[in-house]
Write a protein that holds these residues in place. Structure first.
Motif, short mmCIF file in Angstrom:
data_model
loop_
_atom_site.label_atom_id
_atom_site.label_comp_id
_atom_site.label_asym_id
_atom_site.label_seq_id
_atom_site.Cartn_x
_atom_site.Cartn_y
_atom_site.Cartn_z
N ALA A 123 0.84 -1.20 0.00
CA ALA A 123 0.00 0.00 0.00
C ALA A 123 0.88 1.25 0.00
O ALA A 123 1.98 1.25 0.55
CB ALA A 123 -0.91 -0.01 1.22
N PRO A 124 0.42 2.34 -0.61
CA PRO A 124 1.19 3.59 -0.61
C PRO A 124 1.57 4.03 0.80
O PRO A 124 2.70 4.51 1.02
CB PRO A 124 0.24 4.59 -1.27
N ALA A 125 0.64 3.85 1.76
CA ALA A 125 0.93 4.27 3.13
C ALA A 125 2.07 3.45 3.73
O ALA A 125 2.91 3.98 4.47
CB ALA A 125 -0.33 4.13 3.99
N TYR A 126 2.09 2.15 3.43
CA TYR A 126 3.17 1.31 3.95
C TYR A 126 4.52 1.75 3.38
O TYR A 126 5.51 1.88 4.10
CB TYR A 126 2.93 -0.16 3.61
N LEU A 127 4.56 2.00 2.07
CA LEU A 127 5.82 2.40 1.43
C LEU A 127 6.28 3.76 1.94
O LEU A 127 7.49 4.01 2.10
CB LEU A 127 5.65 2.43 -0.09
N ALA A 128 5.33 4.64 2.22
CA ALA A 128 5.69 5.96 2.75
C ALA A 128 6.31 5.83 4.13
O ALA A 128 7.23 6.59 4.49
CB ALA A 128 4.45 6.85 2.81
N ALA A 129 5.85 4.86 4.91
CA ALA A 129 6.34 4.70 6.28
C ALA A 129 7.61 3.87 6.36
O ALA A 129 8.46 4.10 7.23
CB ALA A 129 5.25 4.06 7.14
#
Length: 315
Positions: free
Chosen positions: A171-177
């Motif tokens: 997910a984009p949120a996982y990659l951002a974190a």
């Protein structure tokens, strides 16, 4: 009153599966109806055929002898009845298939719907299972498996796409974190969502690029045998997922997931329909084999994208 054919057939199904529930799942009925059929059969014969406990179902000596004689006899009866199909314009009867979850969910629907529309006299029974079983002993007419699981004494016919691939995504949120991995080896430092087959096997993740192969068993917050749950966890940002492109592509196209390590995605040959070589093939199975052969010929005449190097998925 002598036993009827349905009771004898129920007995053979349970005796071969060693389970009322297992036989019911394979045959599309209920365990209670099979149990009632067995009760009536034993009452008619005056002999116990199966030893039943809360943990197991096993044939008695009488049951074993009866099963050894009945199984081929019931097969001959089915073949004799099926021979009548040759006098009809369209075959009739039941076609029982066993297929992996990915095939049942993403490949078989389009094929099955067109086949059934063309053959309204056929009833298709499909059991989705990732366990490797003896399809004939389990009461199926044929099975679908990938190349590394095909028995050598079976006839195999390609069904569905000839090349499939695994893709990794998050997910984009996982990659951002957590950052975006640039090499598969970096996944050991990431939270990963793993798949476990019904057999209990949790296959390693395999990646390949330009002759370099990477195999690893990362860890993470979820280990499941249900693709829908695994995809949902990935969309929720719980970790990296690596699986069949057919399951992940729709979420990638909506932006809920982002494909990563794309040059490393492993490709492998598509599935095969397999069945025993026998003189009297059931008419519904013969019709299905002819249908998928014709379907494959049509696909071969269409332009197709360049395929990746093929290797079989781990099971």
């Amino acid at each position: 009153m002598p036993p009827n054919l349905s009771e004898l057939d129920a007995f053979v199904a349970v005796a071969q599966a060693r389970s009322f529930r297992g036989a019911a799942a394979l045959r599309g009925g209920s365990a209670s109806s099979l149990s009632e059929s067995l009760r009536r059969l034993e009452a008619r014969l005056g002999v116990r055929l199966l030893n039943r406990t809360t943990r197991s179902v096993t044939p008695t000596e009488a049951g074993m002898r009866l099963m050894e004689r009945l199984a081929p006899a019931l097969g001959d009866i089915a073949g004799a009845l099926d021979a009548v199909n040759s006098f009809r314009d369209s075959p009739r009867g039941v076609l029982r298939l066993n297929a992996p979850g990915i095939v049942a969910a993403k490949i078989l629907p389009a094929i099955a719907c067109r086949f059934l529309a063309a053959h309204p006299g056929v009833t298709l029974e499909v059991v989705a299972s990732d366990s490797f079983i003896d399809v004939l002993a389990a009461g199926f007419d044929a099975g679908v498996r990938y190349e590394e699981r095909l028995a050598r004494d079976m006839i195999a016919v390609p069904i569905g796409p000839r090349v499939q691939r695994f893709v990794a995504a998050a997910a984009p949120a996982y990659l951002a974190a957590h950052g975006r991995p640039a090499h598969p080896k970096e996944l050991v430092d990431h939270r990963c969502i793993r798949h476990r087959f019904e057999s209990g096997v949790t296959p390693p993740w395999e990646f390949e690029r330009d002759g370099e192969t990477v195999k690893l068993s990362p860890e993470g917050p979820l280990l499941a045998n249900t693709a829908e749950l695994e995809v949902a966890a990935a969309v929720a940002g719980l970790g990296v997922i690596y699986g069949f492109e057919e399951f992940l592509r729709p979420r990638i196209e909506t932006g809920e997931l982002v494909a990563i390590l794309e040059p490393w995605g492993q490709s492998f040959s598509g599935p095969f329909l397999y069945y025993a070589s026998r003189t009297h093939m059931p008419a519904p199975l013969r019709a299905f084999v002819d249908f998928i052969k014709a379907d494959a010929e049509l696909r071969s005449q269409r332009p197709s994208p360049a395929s990746h190097s093929a290797s079989s998925p781990t099971r």
